[in-house]
Write a protein that holds these residues in place. Structure first.
Motif: not given
Length: 328
Positions: A186-198
């Motif tokens: 519960g103490q994990l920091e948020p995980l940032r990711l990027t999704v691109t599509w074609s």
């Protein structure tokens, strides 16, 4: 000068009379057939009258001819003046016609140029219409993909917390926060990711390490597999939840650098003291943290002098021990 002219006129009259007499004599001789008739014929009463009469007739005819010629010359002059006037008018008309022809040619060239420009504009307009239609089609596809992505995000919310950071025409930036599964995860920091599509229904997922401590991941595939890819990333993140939560907490207390590819934790105690710790797979339940090396002023320190009070230490205990040790 006047006496000379008067004398000349008198001489001319005498000469004229003599010529008249000579003419009468010649006519008389022409009529005679023998010389005897010359002596028998009576002398003409007034020799030269007939020639003089003829001369007057000729003179009168000459004057009439001169008057007629003068009248004709006057008429001809009038006709010449009219002809010159008409020629000037014709010249002006020809000049005006040439100017109109030049103007007509220029207008024709301008019309042809405008027609060519119109054809070019029509071609460009058709191209723009085609590009607009293609753009509208792509926009519809992107809207469809965006709706599909939104659906995938909603599907994954049953397993994780998700927050949209930004949405573009072909890019989606998401922040994933695992649900509380225990005191540590519960103490994990948020995980940032990027999704691109074609437009061909393929995606590219990029995970950024940041301070989360997870190894940067890049995944590609069909858009229908995006939900599974997100679940796989989150599962990988939560499977290391206890270790990553501990490392994230240590960032606020110590000067450390976590290298997930090498599973190496670098602790910078001072500007001259650097400690390297190896973290085994499965830590902390099935693996341990081991001190590999300590360098002080660029020289290795013997690990034998760094014996902790316990045989097995966690990362937090190792860093606390090294921070308080005088041999480091």
């Amino acid at each position: 000068m006047v006496p000379y002219l008067s004398e000349s006129r008198s001489k001319q009259k005498i000469l004229g009379r003599q010529l008249f007499v000579l003419d009468d004599m010649m006519q008389l001789l022409e009529r005679l057939e023998t010389t005897d008739q010359l002596f028998n014929e009576p002398c003409p009463p007034n020799p030269g009258n007939e020639a003089h009469s003829r001369w007057k007739v000729l003179k009168s005819e000459y004057k009439e001819g001169v008057q007629e010629v003068e009248a004709l010359i006057s008429t001809l002059r009038d006709m010449m003046d009219k002809l010159h006037h008409k020629r000037d008018r014709l010249t002006n008309l020809v000049t005006a016609l040439e100017n109109k022809k030049d103007l007509s040619r220029q207008m024709g060239e301008s019309l042809q140029t405008a027609y060519n420009a119109l054809r070019v504009c029509e071609g460009q307009l058709a191209q723009l219409r085609a590009e607009t239609d293609a753009t509208l089609d792509r926009s519809a596809d992107w809207q469809h993909l965006r709706d599909a992505l939104q659906g995938y995000v909603e599907e994954t919310q049953g397993v994780m917390q998700c927050r949209l950071l930004s949405v573009g025409s072909s890019e989606l930036c998401v922040e994933l926060r695992p649900r509380s599964c225990g005191s540590t995860s519960g103490q994990l920091e948020p995980l940032r990711l990027t999704v691109t599509w074609s437009p061909d229904d393929h995606f590219h997922l990029q995970v950024y390490q940041g301070t989360a401590g997870l190894l940067e991941v890049s995944m590609k595939g069909c858009l229908s597999h995006l939900s599974a890819a997100l679940l796989e990333v989150m599962q990988c993140y939560t499977s290391q939840g206890e270790m990553l939560a501990e490392i994230q907490a240590l960032h606020s207390r110590f000067a450390i650098d976590w290298r997930p590819g090498q599973r190496l934790l670098v602790f910078l105690k001072t500007a001259s003291s650097v400690c390297n710790l190896r973290v085994e797979e499965g830590y902390p339940s099935r693996g341990t943290a081991t001190l590999i090396s300590v360098r002080r002023d660029g020289e290795l320190v013997d690990n034998a002098v760094l014996q902790p009070p316990q045989k097995t230490l966690s990362l937090t205990e190792w860093l606390e021990f090294l921070s308080s040790s005088l041999n480091v």
